[in-house]
Design a protein around this motif. Structure first.
Motif, mmCIF file in Angstrom:
data_model
loop_
_atom_site.group_PDB
_atom_site.id
_atom_site.type_symbol
_atom_site.label_atom_id
_atom_site.label_comp_id
_atom_site.label_asym_id
_atom_site.label_seq_id
_atom_site.Cartn_x
_atom_site.Cartn_y
_atom_site.Cartn_z
ATOM 1 N N SER A 210 0.884 -1.093 -0.139
ATOM 2 C CA SER A 210 0.032 0.044 -0.111
ATOM 3 C C SER A 210 0.860 1.208 0.186
ATOM 4 N N ALA A 211 1.751 1.451 1.164
ATOM 5 C CA ALA A 211 2.293 2.476 1.109
ATOM 6 C C ALA A 211 3.763 2.359 1.971
ATOM 7 N N VAL A 212 4.889 2.794 1.757
ATOM 8 C CA VAL A 212 6.093 2.095 2.585
ATOM 9 C C VAL A 212 5.812 2.757 3.719
ATOM 10 N N GLY A 213 6.125 1.910 4.649
ATOM 11 C CA GLY A 213 6.142 2.252 6.171
ATOM 12 C C GLY A 213 4.630 2.037 6.648
ATOM 13 N N TYR A 214 3.860 1.562 6.024
ATOM 14 C CA TYR A 214 2.423 1.438 6.505
ATOM 15 C C TYR A 214 1.751 0.024 6.110
ATOM 16 N N ASN A 215 2.470 -0.888 5.623
ATOM 17 C CA ASN A 215 2.066 -2.080 5.303
ATOM 18 C C ASN A 215 2.080 -3.065 6.414
ATOM 19 N N ASP A 216 2.632 -2.919 7.674
ATOM 20 C CA ASP A 216 2.629 -3.656 8.796
ATOM 21 C C ASP A 216 2.791 -5.076 8.309
ATOM 22 N N ALA A 217 3.857 -5.281 7.539
ATOM 23 C CA ALA A 217 3.874 -6.858 7.229
ATOM 24 C C ALA A 217 4.841 -7.573 8.224
ATOM 25 N N ASP A 218 3.871 -8.266 9.133
ATOM 26 C CA ASP A 218 4.381 -9.038 10.344
ATOM 27 C C ASP A 218 3.699 -10.509 10.041
ATOM 28 N N LYS A 219 4.172 -11.209 11.070
ATOM 29 C CA LYS A 219 3.822 -12.541 11.078
ATOM 30 C C LYS A 219 2.590 -12.998 11.850
ATOM 31 N N ASP A 220 1.911 -11.966 12.429
ATOM 32 C CA ASP A 220 0.750 -12.221 13.036
ATOM 33 C C ASP A 220 -0.608 -11.845 12.281
ATOM 34 N N ARG A 221 -0.647 -11.624 11.098
ATOM 35 C CA ARG A 221 -1.775 -11.496 10.307
ATOM 36 C C ARG A 221 -2.470 -10.167 10.842
ATOM 37 N N ILE A 222 -1.602 -9.178 11.241
ATOM 38 C CA ILE A 222 -2.451 -7.888 11.489
ATOM 39 C C ILE A 222 -1.798 -6.775 10.580
ATOM 40 N N HIS A 223 -2.741 -6.495 9.696
ATOM 41 C CA HIS A 223 -2.130 -5.499 8.543
ATOM 42 C C HIS A 223 -3.231 -4.605 7.889
ATOM 43 N N PRO A 224 -3.203 -3.679 7.123
ATOM 44 C CA PRO A 224 -4.289 -2.877 6.707
ATOM 45 C C PRO A 224 -4.911 -3.774 5.635
ATOM 46 N N PHE A 225 -6.229 -3.307 5.316
ATOM 47 C CA PHE A 225 -7.159 -3.854 4.361
ATOM 48 C C PHE A 225 -6.651 -2.622 3.265
ATOM 49 N N MET A 226 -6.581 -3.081 1.988
ATOM 50 C CA MET A 226 -6.324 -2.008 0.947
ATOM 51 C C MET A 226 -7.102 -2.401 -0.354
ATOM 52 N N PHE A 227 -7.900 -1.225 -0.638
ATOM 53 C CA PHE A 227 -8.566 -1.380 -1.691
ATOM 54 C C PHE A 227 -8.349 -0.276 -2.768
ATOM 55 N N GLU A 228 -8.549 -0.649 -4.118
ATOM 56 C CA GLU A 228 -8.136 0.317 -5.236
ATOM 57 C C GLU A 228 -9.461 0.637 -5.979
ATOM 58 N N MET A 229 -9.659 1.910 -6.231
ATOM 59 C CA MET A 229 -10.830 2.160 -7.239
ATOM 60 C C MET A 229 -10.233 2.611 -8.714
ATOM 61 N N ILE A 230 -10.860 1.843 -9.614
ATOM 62 C CA ILE A 230 -10.309 2.144 -11.051
ATOM 63 C C ILE A 230 -10.727 3.615 -11.448
ATOM 64 N N GLY A 231 -9.736 4.302 -11.821
ATOM 65 C CA GLY A 231 -10.162 5.621 -12.294
ATOM 66 C C GLY A 231 -8.987 6.692 -12.235
ATOM 67 N N ASN A 232 -9.203 7.959 -12.734
ATOM 68 C CA ASN A 232 -8.323 9.061 -12.277
ATOM 69 C C ASN A 232 -9.175 10.134 -11.742
ATOM 70 N N PHE A 233 -9.110 10.149 -10.583
ATOM 71 C CA PHE A 233 -9.991 11.045 -9.686
ATOM 72 C C PHE A 233 -9.466 12.452 -9.396
ATOM 73 N N ASP A 234 -8.377 12.928 -10.015
ATOM 74 C CA ASP A 234 -7.770 14.212 -9.979
ATOM 75 C C ASP A 234 -8.783 15.040 -10.645
ATOM 76 N N ILE A 235 -8.712 16.442 -9.987
ATOM 77 C CA ILE A 235 -9.617 17.510 -10.524
ATOM 78 C C ILE A 235 -9.467 17.521 -11.765
ATOM 79 N N GLY A 236 -10.484 17.751 -12.628
ATOM 80 C CA GLY A 236 -10.476 17.760 -13.908
ATOM 81 C C GLY A 236 -10.515 16.752 -14.947
ATOM 82 N N ALA A 237 -10.379 15.281 -14.298
ATOM 83 C CA ALA A 237 -10.278 14.167 -14.954
ATOM 84 C C ALA A 237 -11.555 13.481 -14.866
ATOM 85 N N GLU A 238 -11.780 12.473 -13.961
ATOM 86 C CA GLU A 238 -12.815 11.452 -13.994
ATOM 87 C C GLU A 238 -13.381 11.767 -12.649
ATOM 88 N N ASN A 239 -14.612 11.383 -12.376
ATOM 89 C CA ASN A 239 -15.544 11.424 -11.159
ATOM 90 C C ASN A 239 -15.680 9.875 -10.582
#
Length: 228
Positions: free
Chosen positions: A95-124
């Protein structure tokens, strides 16, 4: 020979909720990380005759080019509101360097992506895609008892990024997450009315009062069908 292609299942939101249930006792999600792909765009997805190839292209870039071992995210929300599976929920995301919590205890973030370019002036970010993103965030946070402070946009972890997009206001997104309460997906008839008619109306509502009234009507349907 190295694997050059991986297939991915596509879920409706209701199907994905069922898919998540066995993992409650198998993994501890510490945060929800929200990303926008930027590339592929919604336009790219719409043009693709075979939607699976869009997900496979992301997998190849992440797993082979970036050498992350698999697609970075646990789930991908497409412009039609479907959820595509990603890497194993039992594994930490890329997900992001320093924020993935890659350990052995199965404690980590849930990450999802949304398909699209959502910058201003692009897609909504709107319609079925926004609905699924809000409901999935709410559901993960509820199941794993995560406060709002543990719902993170990618740009909060990497200030060089606008991800999930400069047009996506986090305060507004969190307001939708707080207002939404998950729909129990049975019995089928009540659910069909709620998901087909009331859920889109809820996301189209312009005020909290309108959303509250739609919620009230949805709860009346649940009561009538024995869900409450």
């Amino acid at each position: 020979m190295a694997v050059e292609r991986k297939n991915f299942r596509r879920f409706t939101y209701a199907e994905y909720v069922e898919y998540l249930k066995p993992f409650l006792l198998k993994v501890k999600f510490s945060q929800v990380h929200i990303h926008g792909t930027w590339k592929p765009t919604i336009a790219d997805y719409r043009k693709a005759a075979d939607k699976m190839k869009i997900i496979q292209a992301m997998w190849r870039f992440h797993a082979i080019t970036q050498k992350w071992g698999d697609i970075a995210q646990h789930a991908t929300i497409d412009p039609d509101g479907y959820i595509w599976e990603g890497r194993s929920l039992l594994e930490a995301p890329a997900s992001a360097v320093g924020y993935n919590d890659a350990d052995k205890d199965r404690i980590h973030p849930f990450m999802f992506e949304m398909i699209g370019n959502f910058d201003i002036g692009a897609e909504n970010l709107e319609g079925a895609q926004l609905a699924t993103a809000v409901k999935l965030t709410s559901h993960i946070a509820t199941m794993w008892k995560l406060p709002d402070s543990q719902i993170k946009f990618h740009r909060e972890m990497n200030p060089a990024k606008t991800c999930p997009g400069s047009s996506v206001n986090k305060a507004s997104f969190l307001e939708l997450v707080r207002d939404w309460s998950d729909v129990d997906m049975s019995p089928a008839d009540a659910n069909k009315i709620i998901s087909t008619w009331l859920s889109p109306a809820w996301f189209a509502a312009s005020t909290k009062a309108e959303r509250d009234e739609i919620h009230r009507l949805a709860n009346e349907l649940r009561k009538a069908s024995g869900q409450l």
